[in-house]
Write a protein that holds these residues in place. Structure first.
Motif, PDB file in Angstrom:
ATOM      1  N   MET A 109       0.822  -1.183   0.000  1.00  0.00           N
ATOM      2  CA  MET A 109       0.000   0.000   0.000  1.00  0.00           C
ATOM      3  C   MET A 109       0.872   1.255   0.000  1.00  0.00           C
ATOM      4  O   MET A 109       0.619   2.182  -0.754  1.00  0.00           O
ATOM      5  CB  MET A 109      -0.925  -0.023   1.221  1.00  0.00           C
ATOM      6  CG  MET A 109      -1.779   1.201   1.378  1.00  0.00           C
ATOM      7  SD  MET A 109      -3.178   1.335   0.275  1.00  0.00           S
ATOM      8  CE  MET A 109      -4.224   0.066   0.912  1.00  0.00           C
ATOM      9  N   GLU A 110       1.883   1.268   0.864  1.00  0.00           N
ATOM     10  CA  GLU A 110       2.753   2.439   0.961  1.00  0.00           C
ATOM     11  C   GLU A 110       3.487   2.704  -0.346  1.00  0.00           C
ATOM     12  O   GLU A 110       3.626   3.852  -0.772  1.00  0.00           O
ATOM     13  CB  GLU A 110       3.752   2.268   2.105  1.00  0.00           C
ATOM     14  CG  GLU A 110       4.600   3.512   2.318  1.00  0.00           C
ATOM     15  CD  GLU A 110       5.556   3.381   3.488  1.00  0.00           C
ATOM     16  OE1 GLU A 110       6.260   4.355   3.760  1.00  0.00           O
ATOM     17  OE2 GLU A 110       5.604   2.308   4.125  1.00  0.00           O
ATOM     18  N   LYS A 111       3.936   1.631  -1.013  1.00  0.00           N
ATOM     19  CA  LYS A 111       4.640   1.798  -2.289  1.00  0.00           C
ATOM     20  C   LYS A 111       3.740   2.444  -3.339  1.00  0.00           C
ATOM     21  O   LYS A 111       4.173   3.304  -4.104  1.00  0.00           O
ATOM     22  CB  LYS A 111       5.159   0.453  -2.799  1.00  0.00           C
ATOM     23  CG  LYS A 111       6.343  -0.067  -2.029  1.00  0.00           C
ATOM     24  CD  LYS A 111       6.816  -1.378  -2.608  1.00  0.00           C
ATOM     25  CE  LYS A 111       7.992  -1.914  -1.812  1.00  0.00           C
ATOM     26  NZ  LYS A 111       8.474  -3.183  -2.355  1.00  0.00           N
ATOM     27  N   LEU A 137       1.152   4.445  -2.728  1.00  0.00           N
ATOM     28  CA  LEU A 137       0.949   5.839  -2.354  1.00  0.00           C
ATOM     29  C   LEU A 137       2.167   6.694  -2.679  1.00  0.00           C
ATOM     30  O   LEU A 137       2.035   7.828  -3.158  1.00  0.00           O
ATOM     31  CB  LEU A 137       0.601   5.946  -0.874  1.00  0.00           C
ATOM     32  CG  LEU A 137      -0.766   5.392  -0.479  1.00  0.00           C
ATOM     33  CD1 LEU A 137      -0.932   5.393   1.035  1.00  0.00           C
ATOM     34  CD2 LEU A 137      -1.884   6.168  -1.153  1.00  0.00           C
ATOM     35  N   LEU A 138       3.356   6.160  -2.448  1.00  0.00           N
ATOM     36  CA  LEU A 138       4.577   6.909  -2.783  1.00  0.00           C
ATOM     37  C   LEU A 138       4.702   7.111  -4.286  1.00  0.00           C
ATOM     38  O   LEU A 138       5.137   8.169  -4.753  1.00  0.00           O
ATOM     39  CB  LEU A 138       5.812   6.202  -2.224  1.00  0.00           C
ATOM     40  CG  LEU A 138       5.968   6.299  -0.706  1.00  0.00           C
ATOM     41  CD1 LEU A 138       7.095   5.387  -0.227  1.00  0.00           C
ATOM     42  CD2 LEU A 138       6.209   7.735  -0.275  1.00  0.00           C
TER      43      LEU A 138
END
Length: 117
Positions: free
Chosen positions: A1-3, A5-6
Motif C-alpha cells: 500500500m505504501e509503495k 501511495l509513494l
C-alpha cells in the motif's frame, strides 16, 4: 500500500501547481453536486490531490522563508551543530508568495448553488 501511495505522490509532484489549479474550479463544481457514484468519488479524490499540491507548495515556501530569515537555523539542526546539508536545486516555488504569519488561511466551503445563481 505504501509503495503505491509513494508512486502516486511522485507522479503528482511531477506536475506544476499552475496546471493543477486551472482544474480546481471544475472539480470543486463537480464535488459540490453530490451524486452517489464512483465518478463523484473520483472527482473528490482529484480535488484532494489538487489541494494537496497547493498545501505542499505553501508548506515548502513557509519553511523556506523561515530558513532564509537572518539568523534562522536550517531545519534539522541542533543548537551549535552543523546540521544536515541542504539538497541541491531546492528553491522557493515562484507561483507562491512567501508566507505572511499575520495572515490566516481561509476555509473554502463547498455548497450547492442556489436556484437563482
Amino acid at each position: 500500500m505504501e509503495k503505491v501511495l509513494l508512486k502516486l505522490a511522485k507522479q503528482l509532484a511531477a506536475f506544476d501547481e499552475a496546471s493543477l489549479m486551472s482544474l480546481w474550479e471544475e472539480y470543486a463544481g463537480r464535488v459540490s453536486r453530490f451524486e452517489p457514484s464512483r465518478r463523484w468519488e473520483e472527482a473528490v479524490l482529484v480535488l484532494g490531490m489538487i489541494q494537496a499540491m497547493r498545501f505542499k507548495n505553501q508548506l515548502f515556501n513557509h519553511h523556506w522563508a523561515a530558513t532564509a530569515a537572518p539568523g534562522a537555523a536550517v531545519p534539522g539542526t541542533a543548537a551549535g551543530g552543523k546540521g544536515m546539508p541542504r539538497e541541491e536545486g531546492l528553491r522557493p516555488v515562484p507561483s507562491q508568495p512567501a508566507a505572511d504569519p499575520a495572515r490566516r488561511g481561509k476555509l473554502l466551503t463547498l455548497r450547492p448553488k442556489e436556484d437563482g445563481e
